[in-house]
Design a protein around this motif. Structure first.
Motif, PDB file in Angstrom:
ATOM      1  N   ALA A  77       0.841  -1.188   0.000  1.00  0.00           N
ATOM      2  CA  ALA A  77       0.000   0.000   0.000  1.00  0.00           C
ATOM      3  C   ALA A  77       0.875   1.236   0.000  1.00  0.00           C
ATOM      4  O   ALA A  77       1.950   1.249   0.615  1.00  0.00           O
ATOM      5  N   GLY A  78       0.424   2.262  -0.697  1.00  0.00           N
ATOM      6  CA  GLY A  78       1.191   3.492  -0.771  1.00  0.00           C
ATOM      7  C   GLY A  78       0.291   4.698  -0.924  1.00  0.00           C
ATOM      8  O   GLY A  78      -0.838   4.596  -1.419  1.00  0.00           O
ATOM      9  N   SER A  79       0.789   5.839  -0.480  1.00  0.00           N
ATOM     10  CA  SER A  79       0.027   7.082  -0.582  1.00  0.00           C
ATOM     11  C   SER A  79       0.868   8.169  -1.228  1.00  0.00           C
ATOM     12  O   SER A  79       2.097   8.179  -1.130  1.00  0.00           O
ATOM     13  N   PHE A  80       0.172   9.092  -1.876  1.00  0.00           N
ATOM     14  CA  PHE A  80       0.803  10.220  -2.559  1.00  0.00           C
ATOM     15  C   PHE A  80       0.148  11.496  -2.036  1.00  0.00           C
ATOM     16  O   PHE A  80      -1.064  11.672  -2.179  1.00  0.00           O
ATOM     17  N   SER A  81       0.946  12.381  -1.444  1.00  0.00           N
ATOM     18  CA  SER A  81       0.402  13.645  -0.944  1.00  0.00           C
ATOM     19  C   SER A  81       0.703  14.753  -1.939  1.00  0.00           C
ATOM     20  O   SER A  81       1.693  14.711  -2.664  1.00  0.00           O
ATOM     21  N   ARG A  82      -0.158  15.764  -1.966  1.00  0.00           N
ATOM     22  CA  ARG A  82      -0.019  16.878  -2.896  1.00  0.00           C
ATOM     23  C   ARG A  82       0.813  17.993  -2.264  1.00  0.00           C
ATOM     24  O   ARG A  82       0.885  18.120  -1.038  1.00  0.00           O
ATOM     25  N   LYS A  83       1.433  18.810  -3.109  1.00  0.00           N
ATOM     26  CA  LYS A  83       2.345  19.852  -2.636  1.00  0.00           C
ATOM     27  C   LYS A  83       1.616  21.063  -2.071  1.00  0.00           C
ATOM     28  O   LYS A  83       0.541  21.424  -2.552  1.00  0.00           O
ATOM     29  N   THR A  84       2.257  21.673  -1.093  1.00  0.00           N
ATOM     30  CA  THR A  84       1.890  22.947  -0.485  1.00  0.00           C
ATOM     31  C   THR A  84       0.529  22.902   0.196  1.00  0.00           C
ATOM     32  O   THR A  84      -0.260  21.956   0.009  1.00  0.00           O
ATOM     33  N   ASN A  85       0.238  23.926   0.979  1.00  0.00           N
ATOM     34  CA  ASN A  85      -1.054  23.988   1.660  1.00  0.00           C
ATOM     35  C   ASN A  85      -2.166  24.497   0.750  1.00  0.00           C
ATOM     36  O   ASN A  85      -3.308  24.649   1.167  1.00  0.00           O
ATOM     37  N   ARG A  86      -1.841  24.758  -0.517  1.00  0.00           N
ATOM     38  CA  ARG A  86      -2.868  25.151  -1.489  1.00  0.00           C
ATOM     39  C   ARG A  86      -3.581  23.945  -2.085  1.00  0.00           C
ATOM     40  O   ARG A  86      -4.733  24.037  -2.495  1.00  0.00           O
ATOM     41  N   LEU A  87      -2.870  22.845  -2.178  1.00  0.00           N
ATOM     42  CA  LEU A  87      -3.388  21.662  -2.859  1.00  0.00           C
ATOM     43  C   LEU A  87      -3.778  20.611  -1.820  1.00  0.00           C
ATOM     44  O   LEU A  87      -2.931  19.979  -1.208  1.00  0.00           O
ATOM     45  N   ARG A  88      -5.062  20.439  -1.646  1.00  0.00           N
ATOM     46  CA  ARG A  88      -5.546  19.515  -0.637  1.00  0.00           C
ATOM     47  C   ARG A  88      -5.939  18.173  -1.273  1.00  0.00           C
ATOM     48  O   ARG A  88      -6.188  18.078  -2.459  1.00  0.00           O
ATOM     49  N   GLY A  89      -5.998  17.150  -0.432  1.00  0.00           N
ATOM     50  CA  GLY A  89      -6.373  15.830  -0.902  1.00  0.00           C
ATOM     51  C   GLY A  89      -5.167  14.921  -1.050  1.00  0.00           C
ATOM     52  O   GLY A  89      -4.027  15.391  -1.126  1.00  0.00           O
TER      53      GLY A  89
END
Length: 221
Positions: A77-89
Motif C-alpha cells: 500500500a502506498g500514498s501520494f500527498s499533494r504539494k503545499t497547503n494550497r493543494l488539498r487531498g
C-alpha cells in the motif's frame, strides 16, 4: 504483478515470522517490483498534478492494540500527498489479493476542515453534486463519496438540509475496487492513472473550499 499477488496469497496463509523469515529475500525482490510500479504511478500523477511525497507503507503490522496478532500486512500500500497547503487531498493505492483498491480524498479531516466542508455544502451543494455526476467520476467512482457518517445531523446543522447526506459524512473519499483479473491486466497502470486523474476536479474544488472562507477570502498567505 502475478508474482506479487501469488506471494501475498501465500503470506496471508502463512502469516507468521518463521515463514516470512524463510522467504524474506523473495519479499525484498517483490517489494522493489512494487516500488517500481508505485513510482510509475507517481510519474503519471506528476504529469497532471504536483506531488510532494510518496510513502510505501511497511509490511509489518502494529499489533499492540489489535485483537488480530498476525505480524504482517498481506498487501502493498502506498500514498501520494499533494504539494503545499494550497493543494488539498491525497491519493492511495493498495494491492492485495481479492481486495485491491485505490482511493482519493479526505479520510479524516481535522475539526476545522470538517466544519468548513460542511458549511460549504450547507451554503450550496450544486457544485459538488455537479462534480460527482461528471462522466469520469461516475465511470470510476460510481458518482459517490464514501466514509463514516453520523446517524443524524451534526450540531448546528438542520436535519432537513438538502445536502444532509453530504453534511453527515465524517470523511469524503472516492474509492475504486479492483479484481485480481484487473490488477493482472496489462492496462492496470493506465487504469490507476486515469482513475486518479478523474479526481482532479473534485480536488480542485475542495482545495478552493479549504483555502477560503465562505465569502471567498483566502485563508493562506
Amino acid at each position: 504483478m502475478k508474482e506479487i499477488l501469488d506471494f501475498l496469497k501465500l503470506l496471508k496463509k502463512n502469516n507468521n515470522r518463521e515463514w516470512f523469515s524463510e522467504h524474506k529475500n523473495e519479499f525484498k525482490a517483490l517489494q522493489l517490483e512494487a516500488k517500481s510500479f508505485y513510482d510509475q504511478v507517481r510519474q503519471g500523477l506528476e504529469e497532471e498534478d504536483e506531488i510532494d511525497n510518496f510513502k510505501l507503507f511497511r509490511i509489518y503490522r502494529d499489533v499492540r492494540f489489535s485483537k488480530d496478532k498476525t505480524p504482517y500486512n498481506p498487501h502493498f500500500a502506498g500514498s501520494f500527498s499533494r504539494k503545499t497547503n494550497r493543494l488539498r487531498g491525497g491519493y492511495y493505492l493498495r494491492i492485495r489479493p481479492g481486495e485491491s483498491f485505490l482511493a482519493g480524498g479526505f479520510w479524516a479531516p481535522n475539526k476545522e476542515d470538517l466544519f468548513r466542508i460542511r458549511k460549504e455544502f450547507e451554503f450550496g451543494d450544486e457544485e459538488i453534486r455537479s462534480i460527482l455526476s461528471e462522466e469520469n467520476f461516475k465511470k470510476y467512482f460510481n458518482g459517490e463519496l464514501v466514509g463514516d457518517e453520523l446517524k443524524t445531523a451534526p450540531k448546528g446543522f438542520q436535519k432537513d438540509d438538502p445536502a444532509i447526506d453530504l453534511i453527515r459524512k465524517k470523511g469524503f473519499v472516492a474509492v475504486r475496487k479492483f479484481s485480481d483479473k484487473q490488477v493482472l491486466d496489462t492496462n492496470f497502470l493506465n487504469e490507476v492513472k486515469d482513475s486518479f486523474l478523474a479526481l482532479r476536479p473534485y480536488f480542485d474544488y475542495m482545495s478552493e473550499v479549504l483555502t477560503t472562507d465562505l465569502n471567498g477570502a483566502s485563508l493562506i498567505d
